[in-house]
Scaffold this active site. Structure first.
Site, PDB file in Angstrom:
ATOM      1  N   ALA A  27     -26.691 -31.546  56.312  1.00  0.00           N
ATOM      2  CA  ALA A  27     -26.330 -30.972  57.607  1.00  0.00           C
ATOM      3  C   ALA A  27     -27.571 -30.502  58.338  1.00  0.00           C
ATOM      4  O   ALA A  27     -28.516 -30.010  57.727  1.00  0.00           O
ATOM      5  CB  ALA A  27     -25.360 -29.804  57.417  1.00  0.00           C
ATOM      6  N   CYS A  28     -27.564 -30.669  59.662  1.00  0.00           N
ATOM      7  CA  CYS A  28     -28.647 -30.178  60.508  1.00  0.00           C
ATOM      8  C   CYS A  28     -28.032 -29.591  61.772  1.00  0.00           C
ATOM      9  O   CYS A  28     -27.643 -30.342  62.665  1.00  0.00           O
ATOM     10  CB  CYS A  28     -29.621 -31.304  60.860  1.00  0.00           C
ATOM     11  SG  CYS A  28     -30.857 -30.830  62.080  1.00  0.00           S
ATOM     12  N   MET A  29     -27.915 -28.254  61.830  1.00  0.00           N
ATOM     13  CA  MET A  29     -27.347 -27.556  62.979  1.00  0.00           C
ATOM     14  C   MET A  29     -25.936 -28.052  63.281  1.00  0.00           C
ATOM     15  O   MET A  29     -24.992 -27.596  62.703  1.00  0.00           O
ATOM     16  CB  MET A  29     -28.268 -27.696  64.198  1.00  0.00           C
ATOM     17  CG  MET A  29     -29.672 -27.153  63.970  1.00  0.00           C
ATOM     18  SD  MET A  29     -29.712 -25.411  63.542  1.00  0.00           S
ATOM     19  CE  MET A  29     -29.393 -24.674  65.139  1.00  0.00           C
TER      20      MET A  29
END
Length: 494
Positions: A27-29
């Site tokens: 996950a990224c943001m």
């Protein structure tokens, strides 16, 4: 909106080709970043049709599924259960099993080497963001406490424990950068960490030993290496025969990690199988470290000097015009995911031992891009009569104000075109004010309203003024020049 995250995860997994096609997930943001074995198996239309999906960004062997704020981590938890691949890991499979024709077609479609390389740099730093955010905030808050109390807490164990976490992250960040860089480019992460160790200034390092009496360095290099010093807003270069780990900094660790991966892969090919397990890592470290000292660290130092020179040029020489350029061109970088490539620059600027003493004067200028887009979204909401777009705007503008602009950008402004341009132009106004107010941040990773948490204490109200100016400029430019009802109905349906 109530959402069944397990069902969303199942539908996304099916749309990207199933369990066997997923090699990595993280996950990224707001993005679920997936590494896939065969990009041809990804059904883009099916992914976009899944509940909660705002957009899909596709690359050669990766795809990024954009969700709303607070959703992606919950979806990832369920996704990991289905794939069996831990968050952040890449499953050990043979990517060469993918069809050669498919790979050729994908390379032809995404034949942008610079863009691909910068995305890989972003992949190195994205997993480090939680630590960078936490450490930056710790250092910034601790500085305020120390100043306001006259260092009254310097002997309090729990306070110094917390301060140690902020100090340690930036001191040992080169280890993590080297490790991730080596892994990203196909090498062993532990060897990359060893490469990153060359960028850590520790008095116990044999290269840095000094005479106990005179304090003179005992180890002298047979050649002089360039070292940059920063004073009075300028950069001066000096040559020294004493090794300076800080000269290459994070970029030195990044370059060394990549080189170690390159060297290890080639040694694996050349080394006889019976010796490969022992000699390949040994030769990688010995040869790589010598090359790093002689070539790579000086290159890292040169690039670091160049980056700070460029930033100084935009900030000091070009002044307000430079600030306008930086803030007005940031959204296009975000739209293709290249903004993550700026993470190492932000990390260098937030380093308490760096030339700006941990204050990042670049980030507030770039953060105004989100303000311009929010203003554009409000203008669209006021003028358009298309109910589908109005629904999107009502859902995405509030989170855009909080600093998560991807739903608004991918769902509305970017598909329409004109509002995206006017948002960029409006952002520049906020960027100019951020420059005039000399705004700085003590960390990174948040924006919008949450940016108040990381700006230098005492400047929060100036940050609000600059952001409101970006809102206003984005609104005015979009209201008068960015709304085309025919285009809106054509894209989203009448």
């Amino acid at each position: 909106m109530s959402m069944e995250y397990a069902r969303v995860a199942r539908e996304v997994l099916a749309a990207v080709g199933g369990r066997e096609n997923v090699r990595g997930n993280m996950a990224c943001m707001t993005r679920l970043r997936l590494t896939v074995a065969d990009p041809a198996k990804v059904n883009g239309a099916a992914v976009r049709a899944v509940e909660g999906v705002m957009a899909l960004v596709e690359d050669v062997d990766r795809c990024e599924v954009v969700f709303g704020p607070g959703v992606v981590n919950k979806v990832l938890d369920e996704f990991v259960k289905l794939t069996g691949v831990k968050a952040g890991d890449v499953e050990d499979v043979d990517v060469r099993s993918a069809a050669a024709e498919n790979k050729a077609a994908q390379r032809a479609r995404y034949d942008k080497p610079v863009q691909r390389f910068l995305k890989r740099i972003g992949n190195i730093f994205v997993p480090l963001l939680p630590g960078i955010i936490a450490a930056g905030l710790i250092n910034g808050i601790a500085n305020v406490i120390n100043y306001s109390t006259g260092d009254a807490f310097n002997t309090v164990w729990w306070y110094q424990c917390i301060r140690t976490m902020g100090w340690a992250l930036f001191l040992y960040l080169p280890l993590l950068v080297g490790s991730n860089a080596c892994k990203e480019f196909g090498g062993s992460s532990v060897l990359g960490a060893m490469a990153g160790a060359l960028s850590i200034s520790n008095a116990a390092m044999p290269l840095l030993l000094k005479d106990a009496t005179s304090g003179v360095a005992l180890v002298q290099l047979p050649f002089a290496l360039p070292t940059a010093t920063f004073a009075n807003g300028g950069i001066s270069i000096a040559a020294s025969m004493t090794y300076n780990p800080a000269a290459g900094g994070l970029l030195g660790a990044l370059i060394c990690g990549i080189f170690f991966a390159f060297l290890e892969r080639r040694l694996h090919r050349l080394m006889p199988s019976v010796l490969d397990t022992f000699l390949t890592p040994l030769c990688t470290v010995i040869v790589g470290s010598l090359v790093a000292i002689i070539v790579l660290q000086p290159v890292g130092a040169f690039l670091t000097q160049g980056i700070f020179f460029a930033l100084q040029f935009f900030y000091d020489t070009l002044g307000a015009f430079g600030a306008y350029l930086l803030s007005s061109t940031f959204l296009p970088l975000v739209s293709v995911g290249l903004h993550q490539a700026l993470t190492p620059i932000h990390a260098m600027l937030n380093d308490p031992a760096g030339p700006t003493q941990g204050v990042n004067y670049l980030l507030p200028i770039l953060m105004m891009a989100g303000g311009g887009q929010v203003g554009a979204g409000i203008a669209l909401l006021v003028r358009t009569r298309n109910e589908r777009v109005r629904t999107y705007l009502r859902e995405s503008i509030p989170v855009g104000i909080l600093g998560v602009g991807e739903p608004l950008m991918y769902a509305v402004t970017l598909p329409l075109g004109k509002p995206f341009v006017t948002a960029c132009l409006g952002a520049g106004v906020g960027g100019v004010l951020a420059w005039l107010f000399h705004l700085g941040t003590v960390s990174q990773g948040v924006s919008g309203l949450f940016g108040l948490l990381i700006v230098v204490p005492g400047t929060q109200w100036l940050y609000v003024v600059a952001m409101l100016a970006a809102y206003g400029a984005g609104f005015v430019l979009t209201y008068f020049f960015g709304v085309d009802e025919d285009r809106i109905n054509d894209v989203f349906g009448a």
